[in-house]
Design an enzyme around this catalytic site. Structure first.
Site, PDB file in Angstrom:
ATOM      1  N   ARG A  49      72.634 -12.697  70.232  1.00 40.07           N
ATOM      2  CA  ARG A  49      73.098 -13.430  71.410  1.00 40.07           C
ATOM      3  C   ARG A  49      72.744 -14.903  71.258  1.00 40.07           C
ATOM      4  O   ARG A  49      71.574 -15.249  71.114  1.00 40.07           O
ATOM      5  CB  ARG A  49      72.457 -12.869  72.672  1.00 40.07           C
ATOM      6  CG  ARG A  49      72.956 -11.498  73.052  1.00 40.07           C
ATOM      7  CD  ARG A  49      72.235 -10.934  74.251  1.00 40.07           C
ATOM      8  NE  ARG A  49      72.292 -11.833  75.410  1.00 40.07           N
ATOM      9  CZ  ARG A  49      71.952 -11.465  76.642  1.00 40.07           C
ATOM     10  NH1 ARG A  49      71.527 -10.238  76.875  1.00 40.07           N
ATOM     11  NH2 ARG A  49      72.009 -12.322  77.627  1.00 40.07           N
ATOM     12  N   TYR A 101      69.918 -18.116  60.467  1.00 36.24           N
ATOM     13  CA  TYR A 101      70.368 -19.267  61.238  1.00 36.24           C
ATOM     14  C   TYR A 101      70.199 -20.539  60.412  1.00 36.24           C
ATOM     15  O   TYR A 101      69.353 -20.609  59.514  1.00 36.24           O
ATOM     16  CB  TYR A 101      69.547 -19.411  62.525  1.00 36.24           C
ATOM     17  CG  TYR A 101      69.948 -18.462  63.623  1.00 36.24           C
ATOM     18  CD1 TYR A 101      70.819 -18.863  64.634  1.00 36.24           C
ATOM     19  CD2 TYR A 101      69.441 -17.169  63.670  1.00 36.24           C
ATOM     20  CE1 TYR A 101      71.177 -17.996  65.658  1.00 36.24           C
ATOM     21  CE2 TYR A 101      69.798 -16.288  64.690  1.00 36.24           C
ATOM     22  CZ  TYR A 101      70.664 -16.711  65.675  1.00 36.24           C
ATOM     23  OH  TYR A 101      71.020 -15.853  66.681  1.00 36.24           O
ATOM     24  N   ARG A 146      64.977 -23.355  67.630  1.00 37.66           N
ATOM     25  CA  ARG A 146      65.016 -24.726  68.117  1.00 37.66           C
ATOM     26  C   ARG A 146      63.618 -25.265  68.388  1.00 37.66           C
ATOM     27  O   ARG A 146      63.337 -26.448  68.143  1.00 37.66           O
ATOM     28  CB  ARG A 146      65.894 -24.806  69.367  1.00 37.66           C
ATOM     29  CG  ARG A 146      67.377 -24.536  69.067  1.00 37.66           C
ATOM     30  CD  ARG A 146      68.164 -24.172  70.307  1.00 37.66           C
ATOM     31  NE  ARG A 146      67.967 -25.162  71.347  1.00 37.66           N
ATOM     32  CZ  ARG A 146      68.215 -24.932  72.632  1.00 37.66           C
ATOM     33  NH1 ARG A 146      68.622 -23.740  73.049  1.00 37.66           N
ATOM     34  NH2 ARG A 146      68.022 -25.895  73.520  1.00 37.66           N
ATOM     35  N   ASP A 192      72.702 -18.922  72.639  1.00 36.46           N
ATOM     36  CA  ASP A 192      72.568 -19.655  73.892  1.00 36.46           C
ATOM     37  C   ASP A 192      73.707 -20.647  74.078  1.00 36.46           C
ATOM     38  O   ASP A 192      74.511 -20.887  73.171  1.00 36.46           O
ATOM     39  CB  ASP A 192      71.240 -20.419  73.915  1.00 36.46           C
ATOM     40  CG  ASP A 192      70.036 -19.502  73.988  1.00 36.46           C
ATOM     41  OD1 ASP A 192      70.151 -18.414  74.582  1.00 36.46           O
ATOM     42  OD2 ASP A 192      68.980 -19.876  73.441  1.00 36.46           O
TER      43      ASP A 192
END
Length: 239
Positions: free
Chosen positions: A50, A105, A192, A52
């Site tokens: 999922r 990622y 992040r 953001d």
């Protein structure tokens, strides 16, 4: 029961994230709307990772119970910022989230004095001091099993804070720096917050030893800021 797999890419700029939300445009919502039209019945998607609000995906994977829908038909119903790259029959019971072994990622940083007209929504512009060797040293510390409590919001639904990082590295391509990380699963904002904290180390505002200590389950307030979402990409999912 017949199960289908979708391989998807999207530009997350105009989406309120992956998950369906009332009165918000989401990737899941757009895809389920298109699937309902093509298959003539409602479909509930399960997703590998999922994302953001504002986060992109180069290779997202989703699954659902039902026959595969034609990818070209789906893309004809979708806006230009989301595309189905593949739609195929999957093994019975395939679950895009549960069956995933790891996710990878990539976070992109543009390190130069001048801003970019082309990368403004694709990479974090960083005109500040940056010790690239410090970034590499931080990434090397991430491989293995660690407690990432310091890198996810305090208010969270997570009950397990340890994650197995299989690979982590910074790649340099001239002014463009890319942080690649592969792990079994990720927590909300984890990548992040890692980038925001590593940039503090690279800027001389935090020591490498301090960064290492954060991997032992320190509180969120002990780590650095959460880097903005527009430079983060779900790069791949392994099964």
């Amino acid at each position: 029961m017949t199960t289908a797999r979708l391989d998807i890419e999207y530009d997350g700029t105009a989406f309120a994230g992956w998950a369906k939300q009332p009165r918000h445009r989401t990737v899941q919502g757009e895809l389920e709307r298109a699937l309902a039209v093509v298959l003539r019945e409602p479909v509930a998607l399960t997703v590998a990772g999922r994302t953001d609000r504002g986060v992109h995906a180069w290779a997202q994977v989703a699954s659902y119970s039902g026959p595969p829908a034609d990818a070209r038909s789906l893309n004809a119903l979708l806006d230009d910022d989301v595309a189905v790259r593949g739609s195929a029959l999957a093994p019975d019971g395939f679950d895009a989230r549960v069956d995933a072994r790891s996710r990878t990622y990539c976070y992109r940083v543009l390190h130069r004095r001048e801003r970019s007209a082309f990368e403004r929504a694709r990479a974090l512009w960083w005109p500040h001091r940056l010790d690239r060797s410090a970034l590499h040293a931080c990434a090397a510390l991430l491989v293995g099993t660690h407690d990432f409590t310091a890198f996810t919001p305090t208010e969270t639904d997570h009950v397990r804070f340890s994650r197995d990082v299989l690979a982590a590295r910074w790649q340099e391509r001239g002014d463009l720096l890319e942080f690649w990380i592969e792990a079994d699963t990720f927590m909300r904002h984890m990548n992040r917050a890692l980038v925001g904290t590593m940039l503090e180390v690279a800027g001389g505002r935090r020591s490498l030893e301090d960064f290492a200590a954060l991997l032992e389950g320190r509180p969120r307030a002990a780590a650095g800021p959460t880097a903005p979402p527009h430079a983060l990409y779900l790069a791949s999912v392994s099964y």
